[in-house]
Structure formats: C-alpha cells, structure tokens
Write an enzyme that holds these catalytic residues in place. Structure first.
Site, PDB file in Angstrom:
ATOM      1  N   LYS A 174      -2.363   9.516  18.096  1.00  0.00           N
ATOM      2  CA  LYS A 174      -2.737  10.711  18.858  1.00  0.00           C
ATOM      3  C   LYS A 174      -1.931  10.825  20.156  1.00  0.00           C
ATOM      4  O   LYS A 174      -2.477  11.049  21.240  1.00  0.00           O
ATOM      5  CB  LYS A 174      -4.240  10.711  19.166  1.00  0.00           C
ATOM      6  CG  LYS A 174      -5.142  10.766  17.958  1.00  0.00           C
ATOM      7  CD  LYS A 174      -5.030  12.085  17.229  1.00  0.00           C
ATOM      8  CE  LYS A 174      -6.015  12.180  16.065  1.00  0.00           C
ATOM      9  NZ  LYS A 174      -5.899  13.446  15.320  1.00  0.00           N
ATOM     10  N   GLY A 184       0.822  -1.189   0.000  1.00  0.00           N
ATOM     11  CA  GLY A 184       0.000   0.000   0.000  1.00  0.00           C
ATOM     12  C   GLY A 184       0.863   1.248   0.000  1.00  0.00           C
ATOM     13  O   GLY A 184       2.093   1.177   0.078  1.00  0.00           O
ATOM     14  N   VAL A 185       0.203   2.397  -0.072  1.00  0.00           N
ATOM     15  CA  VAL A 185       0.925   3.662  -0.132  1.00  0.00           C
ATOM     16  C   VAL A 185       1.138   4.193   1.271  1.00  0.00           C
ATOM     17  O   VAL A 185       0.249   4.129   2.113  1.00  0.00           O
ATOM     18  CB  VAL A 185       0.142   4.692  -0.966  1.00  0.00           C
ATOM     19  CG1 VAL A 185       0.801   6.049  -0.917  1.00  0.00           C
ATOM     20  CG2 VAL A 185       0.021   4.208  -2.408  1.00  0.00           C
ATOM     21  N   GLY A 186       2.326   4.729   1.540  1.00  0.00           N
ATOM     22  CA  GLY A 186       2.565   5.365   2.821  1.00  0.00           C
ATOM     23  C   GLY A 186       4.001   5.246   3.270  1.00  0.00           C
ATOM     24  O   GLY A 186       4.816   4.549   2.664  1.00  0.00           O
ATOM     25  N   GLU A 238      -0.649  -2.348  -6.846  1.00  0.00           N
ATOM     26  CA  GLU A 238      -1.533  -1.309  -7.391  1.00  0.00           C
ATOM     27  C   GLU A 238      -0.764  -0.074  -7.810  1.00  0.00           C
ATOM     28  O   GLU A 238      -1.019   0.502  -8.857  1.00  0.00           O
ATOM     29  CB  GLU A 238      -2.564  -0.899  -6.335  1.00  0.00           C
ATOM     30  CG  GLU A 238      -3.411  -2.020  -5.823  1.00  0.00           C
ATOM     31  CD  GLU A 238      -4.018  -1.646  -4.490  1.00  0.00           C
ATOM     32  OE1 GLU A 238      -5.249  -1.477  -4.457  1.00  0.00           O
ATOM     33  OE2 GLU A 238      -3.272  -1.522  -3.499  1.00  0.00           O
ATOM     34  N   ILE A 253      -5.954   0.968  10.339  1.00  0.00           N
ATOM     35  CA  ILE A 253      -6.329   1.924  11.373  1.00  0.00           C
ATOM     36  C   ILE A 253      -6.242   1.257  12.744  1.00  0.00           C
ATOM     37  O   ILE A 253      -5.730   1.830  13.695  1.00  0.00           O
ATOM     38  CB  ILE A 253      -7.730   2.486  11.111  1.00  0.00           C
ATOM     39  CG1 ILE A 253      -7.681   3.447   9.903  1.00  0.00           C
ATOM     40  CG2 ILE A 253      -8.293   3.191  12.336  1.00  0.00           C
ATOM     41  CD1 ILE A 253      -9.024   3.994   9.488  1.00  0.00           C
ATOM     42  N   GLY A 259      -7.559  -1.386  -2.455  1.00  0.00           N
ATOM     43  CA  GLY A 259      -7.311  -2.727  -2.957  1.00  0.00           C
ATOM     44  C   GLY A 259      -6.811  -3.688  -1.906  1.00  0.00           C
ATOM     45  O   GLY A 259      -6.470  -4.835  -2.218  1.00  0.00           O
TER      46      GLY A 259
END
Length: 508
Positions: free
Chosen positions: A408, A269-271, A294, A364, A388
C-alpha cells in the site's frame, strides 16, 4: 457440436444441456467440483445453476449449496454462484473477489484447510455426504474411462465419494492431454495405509485416466470454453531483487554441499515473484532441475522448454494466455515432461519430506521471530487461503517465504512485531526474503531470528521502529525467550485500521 470426445455409447446416451443438468442439483446439497487455480473447472453447469438459483430466489425461495473444489476456480463458477447468493459453505481455497467479499462479510462459511487434507477429510466423512460431483474432462474413452483436463485436483475423490456425477466434456481442451496424467489408486485410510511408491518426481505410479462407474453418471454436458488464464506481468524491480537474493542463497547452499548442483525438487506458489525466481533459475546457473509442486505456471513452462527443468510433477496448470498457446502447440514435448497427479499425491507431506523439496511461497506478512501469515489481512480478512503452502513448508527440506517489504505504497510493513494471524509457525520457516535481503533463520534462537529479520528483511522506513520494539521488549517482556510487549504487539495493525498507515507519527 459433434461427439468425437465421447466415445462410450452408454455415456453418450446421457448427454443433455447444462440447464437440464443444473436442475438435478437441489438446495442444501453438497456439490464437489473439479478445478484448481483456474484450470479444469466446469464451465457450463455452474453458470446454468447460478441462473436457476437466481430464478428461485426471485420466487422468494431459498437455494444455497455447499461447494467443494480442489482450489480456486474462476468467475464462471465461484463468481457466478457468489453473485446470486448461492453458496452456503466453501472449501478449501478461493481467489474470487465476490466470493471473498461475502466470506469476509460473514455470509458464507469458509473452511480454509491444507490442500493435502481435503481428500482425506472427505473420506473421513468430515464434510458429510457428497451429493453430486461436477467434473470437467477432455474426453471419454470407448470403455468409459475419463481423460482428465488441465487439472486433477480432488477429482478422483469427488467421483468416488459422490452419489451422482455430472461430466462436462470440454472440446477446447487439447486432445493431446491423454497420457499426461498419473492417477494413483493405491491410497487408503488408516490402518490400511501402505507406502506410496514414488521416489523421484518423474515416477509414474498410477493410471492415465479417472475411473467412474457408468451407473454413477447422471448427466454428460458438452462444452467448448477456455480455462481462466492468469495474466502474469513482467517481473518488476522488487520481484527481481527478491529473486536475486534467493538465487544467490541457493548458490551458497550448493557451494557448501547442502544441496546438489541440480538442487532438489522445486515447489513454487503462484505469482509474479515466484515467476521471477523461476526466470532467474533459467539464466544458466543451474541445470537438470526437477519440480514436485502444485501448479505449473509460465516460468516453469519456460524452464521445461529451454531444458533447465527435466520434469515437472504437479496437479494443475496455471498459465497466461500466451503460455496456453505455447503449451498447446508443443503438447507432444510437454506430455513427456509434465505429470499431473491428484492433489493428495502432489501435496502429500510424506512425499514432500522424502523428496526434500525446496519450497518457495509468498506471504502476507512475517513477524520478527519468523512466524508467517499467508492468509489474513490485518488478522481478520481472508485473502485467498493457505492452499498447499503448509504442506510444503513443514515438510520440505528448505521452506522459503517471499514478499515485498511493504505494501500500500509503504503504509503497511510486511515485517511486523507480531503476525496478526499465523499459518506457518517459526518452526516451519527456514528463510524469509524481501527486496531488502534474505534472513536465514536455521539454527537460530528467537532473539537471534529477530535481529536477522529486522536487519535483512525490513524496509528502512520501519527498521528503527522494529528495533526499538524489540529492544524494549527484551527489557520489559514478561518472558525473555520470545520477548513481546503484549499491549503493543498488534498496535501496528490497529494503527493501520484506524489511520490508514502502520507508521508511528513519533518516528520520522
């Protein structure tokens, strides 16, 4: 501006301004647009459409449309239309703050679906008639073929399904993109489906161009604007720790003969966390890697440049400004090692299963039994969408989810008794990684999973609270297979909503 990118006479005659093209779009239309993770989205017509909508609203008239894309786009599209209250419905993935705010306020209907399902559902007619497609390309060949730009996404389906097509020809996209794409036209609906002839990420099974009947083209707009570049930061200590745990796990899998020394095709994934993992992969422990994913982000571009990665198959680029420059300067080399495909191929569940992908995605939160929430904050507020990740999590050889153990400033534990929203069930999650450690959940019962997740992934500030919950649930739960205290299972989230922290004051 010249017309060196539009080499077809018939389409050259349909060139008009973005403002005139936008006026072809009417209220209540379903408009499908190109774009995937800020690459290859139309730059001019959506902005002109937003101005037109704003003027219409100023006259007291309603004007909203349904917007379909490949994935997230950019402020010039999602943001511009959301700011003027121009979106009625949106799918399948988004990342714009204004759009997200309106979705969570209930002003926009949002359909969050697996990216591999979008084209199929469009063909099934689930989204109704597609009135207009707006597609960015990098050029038009003399015989009218469309040269895709930096993403493919659902463009093939949008062109085939739309009643009319608006083409944006972006002269800022590198001319050398021609030949990088592989557009497969062999898909079909049941019962006429046939196996997709792809057995290796390097296989080319289609054509380099998109087909669009000239009679469908209602406008051609010239643009010269960059994609929205992602500004990735240098991996922080937490990201590097997560990456270290995952790399050591992959080495362990190689030592035990469960994956080859060159691993299996990678999906990420992106990040910043996945970029940190890719950076660790490039430090010499692995060679001759492949990717079936992807998006190609900075870390994957680095691996292609240093030879660690031999080929990368994806549907889009997602690069920082510096990486965009490197990509353009070395396009000849990258064109031989990068293949951009429609997302119905890049995310196809059967291909993911066939190739045995190693899936690496963010989350998350996860609960102690391995259920993963990748979309909703406190179970109710959409963040971006499932994207995806589900296509790869359920079908990949290894499904790994990664996150810091807290958020947080420690007020939120990413490891909770019960996930407040479940996108990936425990059945689809093999590995959970935080900076605290890695939990290998394969072959474990729910209670065994809980012990591994609490021990290896939870932050020390929350570990005693989690173990206390689990032990009490194991004694008092209605059932003992997956123990839960139903009156407490989501109390951590409720405490955060009410008090701004998940910490229980009873615990030090």
């Amino acid at each position: 501006m010249g017309s060196t990118r539009i080499l077809n006479t018939q389409l050259l005659e349909r060139v008009m301004s973005a403002e005139d093209a936008a006026k072809l779009i009417r209220p209540d239309m379903t408009v499908a647009m190109s774009g995937f993770t800020g690459a290859g989205y139309p730059k001019a017509v959506p902005a002109a459409l937003a101005r037109h909508i704003e003027e219409t609203h100023a006259r007291g008239e309603d004007f909203r449309i349904r917007v379909l894309t490949g994935a997230s786009t950019a402020p010039e599209l999602d943001g511009a239309l959301a700011r003027v209250d121009g979106i009625q419905m949106r799918l399948p993935y988004q990342s714009d703050p204004t759009l997200r705010e309106q979705i969570n306020a209930g002003r926009i209907d949002y359909l969050d679906i697996h990216l591999s399902h979008v084209a199929q559902h469009a063909w099934f007619g689930f989204f109704g008639k597609i009135d207009i497609a707006i597609i960015e390309v990098s050029g038009v060949t003399p015989d009218g073929q469309l040269i895709p730009s930096t993403s493919v996404g659902n463009n093939k389906t949008w062109i085939e399904q739309a009643a009319g097509v608006i083409i944006e020809v972006n002269e800022q996209q590198p001319e050398g993109l021609d030949g990088m794409h592989d557009i497969y036209y062999g898909t079909a609906l049941p019962p006429r489906r046939r196996p997709i002839p792809l057995v290796h990420p390097a296989d080319r099974i289609g054509e380099p161009w998109l087909h669009c009947p000239p009679e469908k083209v209602i406008a051609v707009v010239k643009t010269n604007a960059p994609d929205r570049s992602n500004a990735f930061s240098e991996p922080d200590e937490v990201s590097q720790q997560i990456a270290g745990h995952l790399i050591e796990f992959l080495r362990h899998e190689v030592r035990h003969g469960r994956v080859p020394a060159s691993l299996l095709p990678l999906q990420s994934g992106v990040g910043n966390i996945t970029n940190a993992v890719l950076a660790e992969l490039g430090k010499g422990a692995f060679q001759n890697l492949t990717a079936f994913t992807e998006v190609i982000q900075d870390g994957m571009l680095d691996l292609l440049e240093n030879g660690t990665l031999s080929v990368a198959s994806a549907t889009a680029l997602s690069l920082s400004p510096a990486a965009v420059t490197r990509f353009a300067q070395n396009l000849g080399t990258f064109r031989e090692r990068i293949i951009l495909r429609p997302q119905e191929i890049s995310n196809h569940p059967e291909l993911v299963r066939r190739l045995g992908c190693i899936a690496m995605n963010g989350m998350i939160e996860a609960d102690i039994y391995g259920n993963v929430n990748s979309t909703h904050v406190m179970g109710t507020r959409i963040q971006n969408g499932i994207g995806g990740s589900g296509d790869f999590a359920r079908n990949g050889y290894l499904s790994c989810f990664m996150s810091a153990s807290t958020a947080k400033g420690g007020a939120i534990s990413r490891i909770v008794p019960m996930a407040s929203h479940v996108d990936h069930t425990e059945h689809d999650v093999a590995v959970i990684v935080t900076e605290q450690g890695l939990a290998d959940l394969r072959g474990l019962s729910p209670k065994q999973r809980a012990c591994e997740v609490i021990k290896h992934c939870a932050h020390p500030d929350y570990r005693p609270m989690l173990m206390d919950y689990f032990e009490r649930a194991s004694r008092e739960s209605y059932g003992k297979h997956t123990p839960h205290l139903l009156n407490e299972s989501l109390s951590w989230h409720q405490r955060y909503v009410e008090q701004g922290t998940m910490r229980d004051p009873k615990w030090p």
